[in-house]
Write a protein that holds these residues in place. Structure first.
Motif, short mmCIF file in Angstrom:
data_model
loop_
_atom_site.label_atom_id
_atom_site.label_comp_id
_atom_site.label_asym_id
_atom_site.label_seq_id
_atom_site.Cartn_x
_atom_site.Cartn_y
_atom_site.Cartn_z
N VAL A 129 0.85 -1.19 0.00
CA VAL A 129 0.00 0.00 0.00
C VAL A 129 0.89 1.24 0.00
O VAL A 129 1.91 1.29 0.69
CB VAL A 129 -0.93 0.01 1.23
N LYS A 130 0.51 2.23 -0.80
CA LYS A 130 1.30 3.46 -0.87
C LYS A 130 1.41 4.10 0.52
O LYS A 130 0.42 4.22 1.24
CB LYS A 130 0.65 4.45 -1.84
N SER A 131 2.62 4.56 0.86
CA SER A 131 2.87 5.18 2.16
C SER A 131 2.33 6.62 2.19
O SER A 131 2.28 7.27 1.14
CB SER A 131 4.36 5.20 2.45
N ASN A 132 1.97 7.09 3.37
CA ASN A 132 1.85 6.35 4.62
C ASN A 132 0.68 5.38 4.53
O ASN A 132 -0.37 5.72 4.00
CB ASN A 132 1.63 7.29 5.80
N ALA A 133 0.83 4.18 5.10
CA ALA A 133 -0.15 3.13 4.87
C ALA A 133 -0.58 2.48 6.18
O ALA A 133 0.25 2.21 7.05
CB ALA A 133 0.44 2.06 3.96
N ILE A 134 -1.88 2.24 6.28
CA ILE A 134 -2.48 1.50 7.40
C ILE A 134 -3.48 0.51 6.83
O ILE A 134 -4.25 0.85 5.93
CB ILE A 134 -3.20 2.44 8.39
N VAL A 135 -3.47 -0.71 7.33
CA VAL A 135 -4.45 -1.73 6.94
C VAL A 135 -5.11 -2.30 8.19
O VAL A 135 -4.42 -2.66 9.15
CB VAL A 135 -3.78 -2.86 6.13
N VAL A 136 -6.41 -2.36 8.17
CA VAL A 136 -7.20 -3.02 9.22
C VAL A 136 -7.71 -4.33 8.63
O VAL A 136 -8.20 -4.35 7.49
CB VAL A 136 -8.37 -2.13 9.69
N ALA A 137 -7.61 -5.41 9.39
CA ALA A 137 -7.96 -6.73 8.85
C ALA A 137 -8.37 -7.69 9.96
O ALA A 137 -8.09 -7.46 11.14
CB ALA A 137 -6.78 -7.31 8.08
N ASP A 138 -9.01 -8.78 9.55
CA ASP A 138 -9.16 -9.93 10.42
C ASP A 138 -8.37 -11.07 9.80
O ASP A 138 -7.59 -10.86 8.87
CB ASP A 138 -10.63 -10.28 10.68
N GLU A 139 -8.56 -12.30 10.27
CA GLU A 139 -7.72 -13.39 9.80
C GLU A 139 -8.04 -13.83 8.37
O GLU A 139 -7.27 -14.58 7.76
CB GLU A 139 -7.81 -14.60 10.74
N ALA A 140 -9.14 -13.33 7.79
CA ALA A 140 -9.54 -13.78 6.46
C ALA A 140 -9.53 -12.70 5.40
O ALA A 140 -9.48 -13.02 4.20
CB ALA A 140 -10.94 -14.40 6.53
N MET A 141 -9.54 -11.41 5.79
CA MET A 141 -9.73 -10.37 4.79
C MET A 141 -9.32 -9.00 5.33
O MET A 141 -9.22 -8.80 6.54
CB MET A 141 -11.19 -10.31 4.35
N THR A 142 -9.08 -8.09 4.40
CA THR A 142 -8.90 -6.70 4.80
C THR A 142 -10.26 -6.09 5.09
O THR A 142 -11.27 -6.46 4.48
CB THR A 142 -8.20 -5.89 3.70
N LEU A 143 -10.27 -5.13 6.01
CA LEU A 143 -11.51 -4.45 6.38
C LEU A 143 -11.45 -2.96 6.06
O LEU A 143 -12.46 -2.32 5.86
CB LEU A 143 -11.79 -4.65 7.87
N GLY A 144 -10.24 -2.43 6.03
CA GLY A 144 -10.05 -1.03 5.71
C GLY A 144 -8.62 -0.76 5.29
O GLY A 144 -7.69 -1.34 5.85
N VAL A 145 -8.44 0.10 4.27
CA VAL A 145 -7.11 0.42 3.77
C VAL A 145 -6.97 1.94 3.71
O VAL A 145 -7.77 2.63 3.07
CB VAL A 145 -6.89 -0.16 2.36
N GLY A 146 -5.95 2.45 4.39
CA GLY A 146 -5.63 3.87 4.33
C GLY A 146 -4.32 4.05 3.60
O GLY A 146 -3.29 3.59 4.07
N ALA A 147 -4.36 4.71 2.44
CA ALA A 147 -3.18 4.74 1.56
C ALA A 147 -2.74 6.15 1.24
O ALA A 147 -3.57 7.06 1.08
CB ALA A 147 -3.51 4.01 0.26
N GLY A 148 -1.42 6.33 1.12
CA GLY A 148 -0.82 7.52 0.53
C GLY A 148 -1.11 8.81 1.25
O GLY A 148 -1.19 9.87 0.61
N GLN A 149 -1.19 8.77 2.57
CA GLN A 149 -1.47 9.99 3.33
C GLN A 149 -0.19 10.66 3.80
O GLN A 149 0.85 10.03 3.96
CB GLN A 149 -2.37 9.67 4.52
N MET A 150 -0.28 11.95 4.04
CA MET A 150 0.90 12.71 4.44
C MET A 150 1.25 12.50 5.90
O MET A 150 2.35 12.81 6.34
CB MET A 150 0.71 14.20 4.15
N ASN A 151 0.30 11.99 6.70
CA ASN A 151 0.62 11.62 8.08
C ASN A 151 -0.06 10.30 8.41
O ASN A 151 -1.08 9.93 7.82
CB ASN A 151 0.22 12.73 9.07
N ARG A 152 0.53 9.59 9.35
CA ARG A 152 0.10 8.21 9.64
C ARG A 152 -1.27 8.15 10.30
O ARG A 152 -2.07 7.26 10.03
CB ARG A 152 1.16 7.54 10.52
N VAL A 153 -1.56 9.10 11.17
CA VAL A 153 -2.86 9.07 11.84
C VAL A 153 -3.97 9.31 10.83
O VAL A 153 -5.08 8.77 10.95
CB VAL A 153 -2.91 10.07 13.01
#
Length: 510
Positions: free
Chosen positions: A411-435
């Protein structure tokens, strides 16, 4: 009588070409295997050693490197002094040169090829003749590609000569050909001696496809593939159905394939604009895709889907209901193809997952330069995991953290992924700050974030991302660690009962 020197490794069309030149009253000079095949077809041929008066020596390493050949190639026919020198030395001019080179690429592609065998297939005389003839193209027609035989013959028949424009185009092709040939040899020898930062980088690529346009309609673009490049790639994909691939299609398809390579169990990856919008795993392709779709049913519209398992009828029935640009898989069953090919424009690609995934150098162009780096092939198996928080992750959380970490790497940085054991639930990509990336991923996950895990491509410079995760009900976090303020994040995680894993590995992606 005009003279043509023909010496080719690729014999395609050479007999017919020589026959037509003879009909046009050319004398044919030749060597080795080319001479033999022409004689077998009852064509009159003069051996090069008859011209030079010197036999081939050193197992054929020296045969054309002689003034009686190179004088005929380099003499300017419109220069009286050049022609007088030829006459004085008893050298005859050469009007057409048709040469292609020892098959170095095919040689080094062979399994178990020895260094000695590779070196023996480095052509010396061929490139020398080609470069000499291309330099003197106003006097010598030089051909390196059988595809050009027809053009040269047509002009000779029509005008008894070849135009300067055609001569220059052929000469330019020669220099591209010899440069590419030398680039392959340079790469082979550089790898052989283990030189990691040579003073000069030489790369060569071959045109695979002319594209309608680039990222935008006003940009011209082409698709080139690397000789000896990874077979486990979009460059070597087979298109079974659909419209021609576009520039953006190719980049997105490559991104999807790189992500799905990370998974051993059945997986489906949906990509939009180089970022994953949904990743799912399951018992089979249909199950995996259902989860990838559920991850983000909005963004997947018009997306690119990659599978690491065969697409069967059950998966195809689900896929046909959604507008998709491309589906990539190791294979499609006949039933799946019947279903999916009913959609006229969808592109169906197969990639050989049996091929070994060999990491290649990653090239990034900047204006006036080029950045070169190793491919980011590091996975969790290569990392030394540490568990700095009071609570350690459960087995279920570990499984989810592994999935999230495999995805966040792409995922393009800054990147955060929320997931469970089977799938992604949310993807935060390419932001200027991590939060900010965390807020996007958590908002997309919604209520599903409660009890899920979170992955970050780089460390937390402060505890604010942990606080956002806690508010959403995230129970475990995986991140590289290494910030001077790691203790702030660890303390916040402990206060909220969040398990945290440090990998020691950062995965920036710009």
């Amino acid at each position: 009588m005009k003279r043509a020197l023909i010496s080719v490794s690729d014999k395609t069309g050479v007999v017919d070409f020589a026959k037509e030149l003879i009909n046009l009253e050319f004398e044919i000079l030749s060597t080795g295997g080319t001479k033999k095949i022409l004689e077998e077809n009852n064509l009159p041929v003069t051996a090069v050693d008859e011209v030079t008066g010197f036999p081939e020596i050193l197992e054929g390493r020296v045969k054309t490197l002689h003034p009686f050949i190179h004088g005929g190639l380099l003499a300017k026919k419109n220069d009286p002094s050049h022609m007088a020198q030829l006459d004085k030395q008893g050298i005859k001019g050469i009007d057409v040169v048709c040469v292609n080179l020892y098959p170095f690429q095919k040689t080094i592609e062979k399994p178990g090829v020895t260094v000695e065998e590779a070196i023996e297939n480095i052509d010396i005389g061929g490139p020398a003749m080609l470069r000499a003839s291309a330099k003197n193209h106003e006097s010598v027609v030089v051909i390196v590609d059988a595809a050009d035989y027809g053009q040269v013959l047509n002009e000779l028949r029509s005008n008894e000569d070849v135009s300067l424009e055609t001569r220059r185009k052929l000469a330019a092709k020669v220099y591209r050909h010899t440069a590419a040939y030398d680039a392959l040899i340079a790469e082979y020898m550089t790898n052989l001696v283990g030189e990691e930062q040579p003073e000069r980088m030489t790369f060569t690529y071959e045109l695979k496809q002319s594209l309608r346009y680039g990222e935008n309609p006003h940009q011209k673009a082409s698709f080139y593939e690397k000789p000896l490049g990874s077979k486990f790639s979009i460059a070597h994909a087979k298109q079974l159905h659909g419209k021609e691939l576009s520039f953006n299609n190719i980049r997105d398809a490559d991104a999807a394939l790189q992500i799905v390579k990370e998974f051993d169990k059945p997986a489906a990856v949906a990509v939009k604009h180089m970022n994953p919008c949904g990743v799912g795993t399951g018992e089979n392709a249909a199950d995996a895709f259902s989860k990838a779709y559920e991850a983000d049913p909005t963004s997947i519209f018009g997306g690119i889907i990659a599978f690491n398992r065969e697409v069967d009828e059950s998966a195809a029935k689900i896929l046909k209901e959604i507008f998709l640009e491309i589906i990539i898989a190791p294979s499609f069953t006949e039933e799946a193809l019947n279903i999916l090919t009913a959609k006229k424009n969808i592109r169906l690609l197969t990639v050989s997952f049996d091929e070994k995934n060999t990491p290649e150098k990653v090239l990034t162009s900047i204006e006036g330069g080029l950045l070169v780096q190793d491919q980011d092939a590091l996975g969790l198996a290569d990392a030394e995991l540490t568990f700095p928080t009071k609570r350690k992750p459960t087995e279920e959380e570990i499984a989810a953290l592994k999935l999230a970490w495999k995805v966040v790497k792409h995922v393009k940085s800054n990147a955060i992924v929320v997931a469970d054991e089977a799938m992604t639930l949310g993807v935060g990509a390419g932001q200027m700050n991590r939060v900010g990336a965390a807020k996007i991923a958590i908002e997309q996950a919604g209520e599903r974030a409660r009890g899920a895990v979170l992955a970050s491509d780089a460390f937390f410079p402060m505890s604010d991302t942990v606080e956002e995760a806690a508010k959403a009900g995230i129970t475990a976090i995986i991140q590289p660690g290494g910030s001077i303020r790691d203790e702030d994040s660890i303390k916040a995680a402990d206060e909220h009962g969040i398990a945290m894993v440090f990998t020691g590995v950062r995965h920036f992606k710009h």
